[in-house]
Design a protein around this motif. Structure first.
Motif, short mmCIF file in Angstrom:
data_model
loop_
_atom_site.label_atom_id
_atom_site.label_comp_id
_atom_site.label_asym_id
_atom_site.label_seq_id
_atom_site.Cartn_x
_atom_site.Cartn_y
_atom_site.Cartn_z
N ARG A 128 34.33 43.88 -5.66
CA ARG A 128 33.24 44.45 -4.87
C ARG A 128 32.44 43.38 -4.15
O ARG A 128 31.82 43.64 -3.12
CB ARG A 128 32.31 45.27 -5.78
N ARG A 129 32.43 42.17 -4.69
CA ARG A 129 31.73 41.11 -4.00
C ARG A 129 32.49 40.67 -2.76
O ARG A 129 31.92 40.33 -1.76
CB ARG A 129 31.51 39.93 -4.94
N TYR B 94 19.03 40.33 -3.34
CA TYR B 94 19.55 41.01 -4.54
C TYR B 94 20.96 40.53 -4.91
O TYR B 94 21.22 40.16 -6.05
CB TYR B 94 19.55 42.52 -4.33
N GLY B 95 21.86 40.57 -3.92
CA GLY B 95 23.26 40.23 -4.19
C GLY B 95 23.43 38.81 -4.74
O GLY B 95 24.01 38.63 -5.81
N ARG C 9 22.31 42.89 3.57
CA ARG C 9 22.40 42.80 2.12
C ARG C 9 23.85 42.56 1.70
O ARG C 9 24.14 41.81 0.78
CB ARG C 9 21.88 44.12 1.55
N CYS C 10 24.73 43.24 2.43
CA CYS C 10 26.16 43.11 2.16
C CYS C 10 26.66 41.72 2.56
O CYS C 10 27.40 41.08 1.82
CB CYS C 10 26.85 44.22 2.94
N ARG D 284 21.32 37.04 -6.19
CA ARG D 284 20.69 36.94 -7.51
C ARG D 284 21.55 37.55 -8.61
O ARG D 284 21.77 36.93 -9.64
CB ARG D 284 19.32 37.64 -7.49
N VAL D 285 22.06 38.77 -8.39
CA VAL D 285 22.85 39.38 -9.47
C VAL D 285 24.15 38.63 -9.68
O VAL D 285 24.73 38.68 -10.76
CB VAL D 285 23.16 40.87 -9.26
N ASN D 286 24.63 37.94 -8.66
CA ASN D 286 25.84 37.18 -8.83
C ASN D 286 25.57 35.80 -9.42
O ASN D 286 26.48 35.01 -9.61
CB ASN D 286 26.59 37.06 -7.51
N ILE E 78 33.90 43.66 -10.39
CA ILE E 78 32.72 43.03 -9.79
C ILE E 78 33.15 42.01 -8.74
O ILE E 78 32.57 41.91 -7.66
CB ILE E 78 31.86 42.39 -10.89
N ARG F 251 17.64 46.27 -12.86
CA ARG F 251 17.06 45.78 -11.60
C ARG F 251 16.87 46.86 -10.56
O ARG F 251 16.11 46.68 -9.61
CB ARG F 251 17.96 44.70 -11.00
N PHE G 140 17.21 49.31 -1.48
CA PHE G 140 16.50 49.46 -2.74
C PHE G 140 15.00 49.60 -2.46
O PHE G 140 14.52 49.06 -1.47
CB PHE G 140 16.74 48.24 -3.64
N MET H 275 35.21 51.68 -5.81
CA MET H 275 34.04 52.52 -6.07
C MET H 275 34.45 53.83 -6.72
O MET H 275 33.64 54.48 -7.37
CB MET H 275 33.28 52.80 -4.76
N PHE I 257 26.11 48.69 -7.22
CA PHE I 257 27.47 48.40 -7.70
C PHE I 257 28.29 47.73 -6.60
O PHE I 257 29.05 46.80 -6.85
CB PHE I 257 28.17 49.68 -8.15
N ALA I 258 28.12 48.22 -5.37
CA ALA I 258 28.92 47.70 -4.26
C ALA I 258 28.59 46.24 -3.97
O ALA I 258 29.36 45.55 -3.32
CB ALA I 258 28.71 48.55 -3.01
N LEU I 259 27.43 45.77 -4.44
CA LEU I 259 27.07 44.36 -4.22
C LEU I 259 27.53 43.48 -5.38
O LEU I 259 27.17 42.31 -5.46
CB LEU I 259 25.56 44.23 -4.05
N GLY I 260 28.30 44.06 -6.28
CA GLY I 260 28.83 43.25 -7.38
C GLY I 260 27.92 43.21 -8.60
O GLY I 260 27.99 42.27 -9.37
N ASN J 273 37.28 48.98 -2.71
CA ASN J 273 36.39 48.17 -3.54
C ASN J 273 36.20 48.83 -4.90
O ASN J 273 35.25 48.55 -5.61
CB ASN J 273 35.03 47.93 -2.86
N VAL K 276 26.18 38.43 0.24
CA VAL K 276 27.08 38.03 -0.85
C VAL K 276 28.40 37.49 -0.31
O VAL K 276 29.35 37.31 -1.06
CB VAL K 276 27.36 39.17 -1.85
N MET L 147 30.36 46.97 1.03
CA MET L 147 30.36 48.35 1.50
C MET L 147 29.01 48.74 2.08
O MET L 147 27.97 48.37 1.56
CB MET L 147 30.72 49.28 0.34
N GLN M 30 22.79 45.20 -14.78
CA GLN M 30 21.96 44.83 -13.63
C GLN M 30 21.53 46.06 -12.85
O GLN M 30 20.40 46.14 -12.37
CB GLN M 30 22.72 43.86 -12.73
N LEU N 177 21.41 54.61 -4.61
CA LEU N 177 20.90 53.30 -4.98
C LEU N 177 21.83 52.62 -5.98
O LEU N 177 22.10 51.43 -5.89
CB LEU N 177 19.50 53.42 -5.59
#
Lengths: 321, 319
Positions: B144-145, B167-168, B219-220, B170-172, B141, A220, B157, B113, A208-211, B111, B223, B149, A216, A203
């Protein structure tokens, strides 16, 4: 690979030829003994709980034969040992709630903060050093905390807060609440950290992979996923605060008070029980039975809080797997 | 294989969503980053990478990610040594090879990771549209955006389907006019919308494994990445779910550059344009190191590989 020992081969050959060779050949008494010992161990705690409930509620009900329950719950005067006794428990509830709220205000953010740090930010080496240190804090006897509150925190508060010498009083709820908060930090931090560490690392990687940045990921993804464990940690911490006795006896004093001012002296339910039980009272008197009535109320309060938290957890938790 | 004539078109990010006005699209990477030098992609790859079959030779080959002398260390252990590769725009590149050959390790460099693993260290260079991914001033960040991946085990989640996709963005911190539209579009592109449109508020964990994996792809996509890395995305899925993901990959290749690590050689043969074959060498001290054997058009790798080790692996003689 060498050949298996021939004795084994022979034994099986004989067994396979014999009548009823699948039958149990010998009694396994050890297995039964282990079962019985473990069952007894489990029963001890159940029996103790039942015993406590009975010994608590039987005298409590006798108390309510003599004092109406409405007087007990809604009366604002608590003076059971006086010549004209009053049995309104409200001042003790005020003291208990006030100190518990202060303790929670200290312990919930700090405990959760340390848990997030340990689980999400700390390097392995830091975690290995910090977590045991935190758990040592949980092992300090509460009388030491009480002493710490009375001799260090209270003078400090009296120095910081200007009150014309009247407040903060020598015994006050704030000092007891703050120190009690420190006392329950390790409980909350350690259990919350366990819950967060149990969140699958997949998870975190996905987040992390979504930036996401680390904050966060923590707030989150990890905290919501660990919410049921974190809530359990909070409830356990608060239950400890409600039930804690030594700190409040030493630092908050023994005088019932209906004021919500935390700088004044307050008596909690536990402090009343401890002081009265240690005092000179005859068994079977009404005063003696008040101990059980207050104890039963304490029991009911903690029980209801546990129930509510279980409901909340069921409603809001994010289950993974 | 021919190269673009020195004016590479901007990466696909800005054209990902045809109705891109809904989202405040980040500035085009072509403006923010150095443009790739046209001669780089060909020269960097191993000797055989320049060979192509006739059909693909006509298509312009623009490299999105390029590695040069890439080595990855875990502590003092060199997991991967000196890999030179390039990944073409809007291509699907498959990385195949036996376990422990370092293909996932290499994938996770793209990316960054691997940054999350204590002691992991990268030598050599990885460039993304000509810009060094491991340069000191690079924001992981942002990397990765742009380089999304999808993981081996579906990892939605424990939130609702809707919140997973949202999610993506929003966090961005994107200001979007309608998150509903973003969610619908991403789910549609991931070929999942029709199956979940009536239960967007339900937990993502109630979905089947294949649906969860498509949700992770949605989800990927939400973003708006440029590259999608897939680390054995079908390893935990049944054949039907696998075939859906493979179809989806072919569709997505119109807009995205896809790099997939797979243990399944048939999968590599079915979906990929290009294939990189990795293997593990044992050095004089008995330590295993992953290395790239060859990288070429998939058709060539599977019919006429240059290296006998590749042929041995593909024909099932080892690995």
């Amino acid at each position: 690979m060498s050949a298996p020992p021939s004795t084994l081969v022979d034994k099986h050959a004989v067994a396979a030829g014999a009548e009823g060779f699948l039958r149990q050949q010998r009694a396994r008494n050890g297995e039964k003994a282990v079962f019985v010992v473990l069952l007894l161990a489990a029963l001890v705690s159940v029996a103790t709980t039942v015993g406590i409930v009975i010994s608590l509620f039987v005298p409590a009900f006798q108390f309510f034969d003599e004092v109406p329950i409405t007087d007990f719950l809604f009366g604002a005067n608590w003076s059971p040992t006086f010549a004209n006794p009053q049995f309104g428990v409200w001042p003790l509830i005020v003291g208990t709630l006030l100190i518990t709220v202060i303790a929670s205000t200290v312990a919930l953010p700090l405990g959760l903060g340390s848990a997030v740090y340990l689980s999400e930010y700390a390097k392995d080496r830091e975690r290995r050093a910090l977590k045991p240190a935190l758990e040592v804090l949980a092992g300090i006897p509460t009388v030491i905390y009480g002493f710490f509150a009375l001799t260090l925190v209270t003078p400090l508060l009296r120095w910081i807060i200007p009150g014309d010498g009247e407040v903060p009083q020598i015994y006050n709820a704030l000092s007891a609440g703050l120190v009690m908060g420190i006392m329950i930090i390790p409980t909350i931090a350690s259990l919350s950290e366990d819950a967060m560490s149990a969140v699958p690392s997949g998870l975190r990687q996905g987040a992390f992979a979504l930036g996401s940045n680390r904050r966060q990921v923590s707030t989150r993804v990890v905290v919501p996923a660990a919410l049921s464990g974190i809530t359990a940690a909070f409830v356990l911490g608060i239950s400890r605060a409600i039930g804690e006795t030594m700190i409040v006896v030493m630092a908050a004093g023994l005088q019932p008070n209906t004021s919500w001012n935390p700088l004044e002296i307050h008596q909690t339910m536990t402090a009343f029980i401890a002081a009265t039980a240690a005092g000179d009272i005859a068994t079977g008197t009404v005063v003696y039975k008040t101990i059980f009535a207050v104890g039963a109320l304490l029991f009911v309060m903690t029980f209801v809080m546990n129930m509510i938290s279980i409901r909340l957890v069921r409603k809001y938790r994010e289950v993974y797997e | 294989m021919s190269d673009p004539n020195g004016s590479p078109s901007p990466p696909a990010t800005s054209s990902v969503f045809t109705t891109g006005t809904r989202i405040r699209v980040h500035e085009s990477p072509a403006g923010a980053m150095t443009e790739s030098t046209p001669d780089q992609p060909v020269s960097v790859a191993s000797a055989s990478a320049g060979v192509s079959d006739g059909e693909d030779a006509d298509r312009a080959y623009e490299s999105v990610i390029t590695t040069r002398d890439l080595s990855v260390f875990y502590g003092s252990y060199q997991a991967v040594r000196e890999v030179d590769m390039n990944f073409g725009k809007n291509r699907i590149t498959a990385m195949i090879g036996p376990s422990g050959c370092g293909k996932s390790t290499v994938l996770r460099c793209f990316n960054r990771m691997n940054d999350l693993i204590a002691g992991a260290r990268v030598e050599g260079t990885i460039t993304y549209h000509g810009q060094d991914v491991y340069a000191p001033d690079v924001d992981t960040i942002e990397v990765r955006r742009r380089v999304g991946m999808v993981f081996q085990k579906p990892n939605p989640f424990p939130k609702s389907i809707y919140d997973n996709v949202a999610y993506g963005p929003r966090v961005n911190g994107w200001k979007v006019q309608s998150m509903d539209d973003v969610v619908e579009e991403a789910l549609t592109r991931a070929a999942l919308w029709d199956e979940v449109k009536d239960k967007l508020k339900e937990s993502a964990l109630a979905l089947s494994g294949g649906q969860q994996q498509r949700l992770c792809i949605a989800r990927c996509i939400a973003v708006q990445p440029d590259v999608i890395l897939m680390d054995e995305p079908c390893a935990s899925l049944d054949p039907i779910a696998t075939s859906k993901i493979e179809d989806l990959m072919r569709e997505l290749a119109d807009d995205y550059t896809i790099i997939i690590v797979t243990h399944n050689m048939q999968q590599a043969a079915r979906v990929s344009d290009r294939t990189a074959f990795f293997t593990a060498d044992v050095d004089d001290d008995g330590v295993r190191h992953g290395r790239l054997v060859e990288m070429d058009w998939t058709k060539k790798i599977f019919t006429n590989p240059s290296d006998p080790r590749t042929e041995g692996y593909i024909s099932g003689r080892f690995g």
